[in-house]
Design an enzyme around this catalytic site. Structure first.
Site, short mmCIF file in Angstrom:
data_model
loop_
_atom_site.label_atom_id
_atom_site.label_comp_id
_atom_site.label_asym_id
_atom_site.label_seq_id
_atom_site.Cartn_x
_atom_site.Cartn_y
_atom_site.Cartn_z
N GLN A 267 0.84 -1.20 0.00
CA GLN A 267 0.00 0.00 0.00
C GLN A 267 0.87 1.25 0.00
O GLN A 267 1.85 1.34 0.73
CB GLN A 267 -0.92 0.00 1.22
CG GLN A 267 -1.97 -1.09 1.19
CD GLN A 267 -3.04 -0.86 0.15
OE1 GLN A 267 -3.25 0.27 -0.28
NE2 GLN A 267 -3.72 -1.92 -0.24
N CYS A 403 -10.28 -0.86 -4.32
CA CYS A 403 -9.71 0.45 -4.63
C CYS A 403 -10.43 1.11 -5.80
O CYS A 403 -10.01 2.19 -6.22
CB CYS A 403 -8.22 0.33 -4.92
SG CYS A 403 -7.81 -0.74 -6.31
#
Length: 447
Positions: A267, A403
């Site tokens: 991430q 996402c």
């Protein structure tokens, strides 16, 4: 000194195609007509909706409620056109000076740096717009009417990130032009533009970025700032895969340290891994969780979310993390060594689930029916084939990390058709000053 490497080739995740090229955006038409537009609402993808002579126009660098002067750059479609804002005729009270001067509307569109398309909008309005996109997608594609608030990252999880949404990126790729100069691509193009700053990067990377350097023959320059150790500059100089072991880094999340390949997936926001770990722990319904069931962590990477489940429910939890990248799976096995019931499998998720469905006997089905499945697919989402297989295995609950709001909404709709309901939803602003938003959804099987 910068290090040189050749880019790795990884096994694609489910939904990706080996060797698929990144879709090229059409070259903007520099001679397109200039029109005045009343900006109405936000659309998915970081653009905004207006109308001109009855046709939808998707315009960038605007805010709902504004009137802008814009150049029509793409008229290939009958139903809609695309445009770029040239000037603001009536500004929204939510407009601010862009956090990245090189991306400002004051620059010509072809010279605006890409990657901060919401940087001209006040932070609270940015989050409200992202929530609007997520709600709209779930309504239109998922068949679900729900409210959601996009939450900021807890400052305790992301030290150094500024309130204006700068200073959060721990990975930055600078592209290399034909003359060796570096910079980001211009918005919606593959043209490298020079910049004097990279304000979204964590301070250590911003100071390290070789923005005045020359790298003739290179493809890109990667800047990497792990949470453990020093930041690095890595020059990507060829297409071939390197031989021998790849450099590794360590990332700390709470009290745990995860090892991964330096060019592996992690991430990008300084506080994202901790935020998502906490969100998954919070959203798993403990009353539905069976530590002895065939629990899964799909698209598991190096084991981050499997570890989150293990930390909540104990060392004896049975959980299998599935990832197509063999290097990531190897690291996952080591990162999950604390849990006696954990294992890491290298496989494409769709094929793993195919085997699970075909290999399940009647006696084994209860292990799947009692299971909790965490999945964190690529931007394209899980897709119909994976959803179909999950529905056949019929786990009690799914915790879906997404996402892309449209991909999430599509998959929520598919799961609803197969007997699951959206039970909970949380959203986080893990990409400030961009249009991207991260959501975590829990779906439960309807009895």
């Amino acid at each position: 000194m910068a290090e040189t490497r050749r880019p790795r080739r990884r096994r694609p995740r489910a939904g990706e195609q080996r060797g698929a090229a990144r879709p090229a955006s059409p070259a903007p038409d520099p001679d397109g007509p200039v029109v005045e537009l009343e900006v109405e609402r936000v659309a998915h993808g970081g653009v905004f909706v207006a109308h001109h002579e009855g046709r939808v126009v998707f315009v960038s660098d605007a805010i709902p409620g504004e009137r802008v002067s814009a150049r029509i750059t793409d008229r290939r479609h009958d139903r809609f056109w695309r445009a770029e804002t040239l000037g603001v005729l009536r500004a929204s009270p939510d407009r601010q000076d862009h956090v990245w001067a090189e991306a400002s509307v004051e620059r010509a569109p072809g010279n605006r740096a890409g990657g901060a398309e919401f940087g001209h909008i006040r932070m609270d309005r940015q989050r409200a717009l992202k929530a609007e996109v997520l709600r709209d997608a779930l309504s239109r594609m998922g068949g679900v009417e729900t409210d959601v608030e996009v939450r900021p990252v807890d400052p305790e999880l992301a030290p150094g990130v500024a309130p204006d949404g700068t200073g959060w990126r721990t990975r930055v790729r600078l592209q290399v032009a034909a003359d060796g100069a570096v910079g980001p691509y211009a918005a919606r193009s593959h043209t490298v533009v020079p910049v004097a700053s990279v304000p979204l990067a964590v301070p250590g990377l911003a100071a390290l970025a070789p923005l005045d350097g020359r790298f003739p023959g290179a493809r890109a320059v990667d800047l990497v700032a792990p949470s453990v150790g020093e930041p690095a500059i890595v020059v990507v100089d060829a297409e071939r895969m390197p031989r021998g072991p790849r450099p590794t880094i360590e990332e700390r999340v709470g009290d745990r340290v995860f090892r991964l390949d330096r060019d592996g997936f992690w991430q990008v926001h300084r506080g994202a891994a901790a935020t998502l770990s906490r969100a998954v722990q919070d959203l798993v319904d403990g009353d539905l969780f069976d530590p002895a069931a065939a629990n899964l962590d799909l698209y598991g990477g190096v084991g981050l979310l499997a570890a989150a489940v293990g930390d909540r429910f104990g060392r004896a939890v049975r959980i299998t993390t599935v990832e197509s990248d063999a290097g990531a799976t190897e690291h996952a096995g080591a990162n999950l060594a604390d849990w006696v019931g954990a294992r890491a499998v290298t496989a494409r998720v769709d094929r793993f689930l195919d085997d699970a469905v075909q290999g399940s006997t009647a006696a084994e089905r209860p292990r799947w029916h009692d299971a909790t499945v965490v999945l964190d697919p690529p931007r394209s989402g899980a897709g119909r084939q994976v959803v179909d297989r999950l529905a056949e295995l019929r786990p009690r609950q799914l915790v879906y990390v997404a996402c892309d709001p449209v991909a999430l909404a599509r998959d929520v709709g598919l799961l609803r058709e197969r007997g699951y309901r959206l039970a909970d939803l949380a959203a986080f602003d893990l990409f400030p000053n961009t249009h991207h938003v991260e959501a975590v959804a829990r779906l439960t099987a309807i009895v």
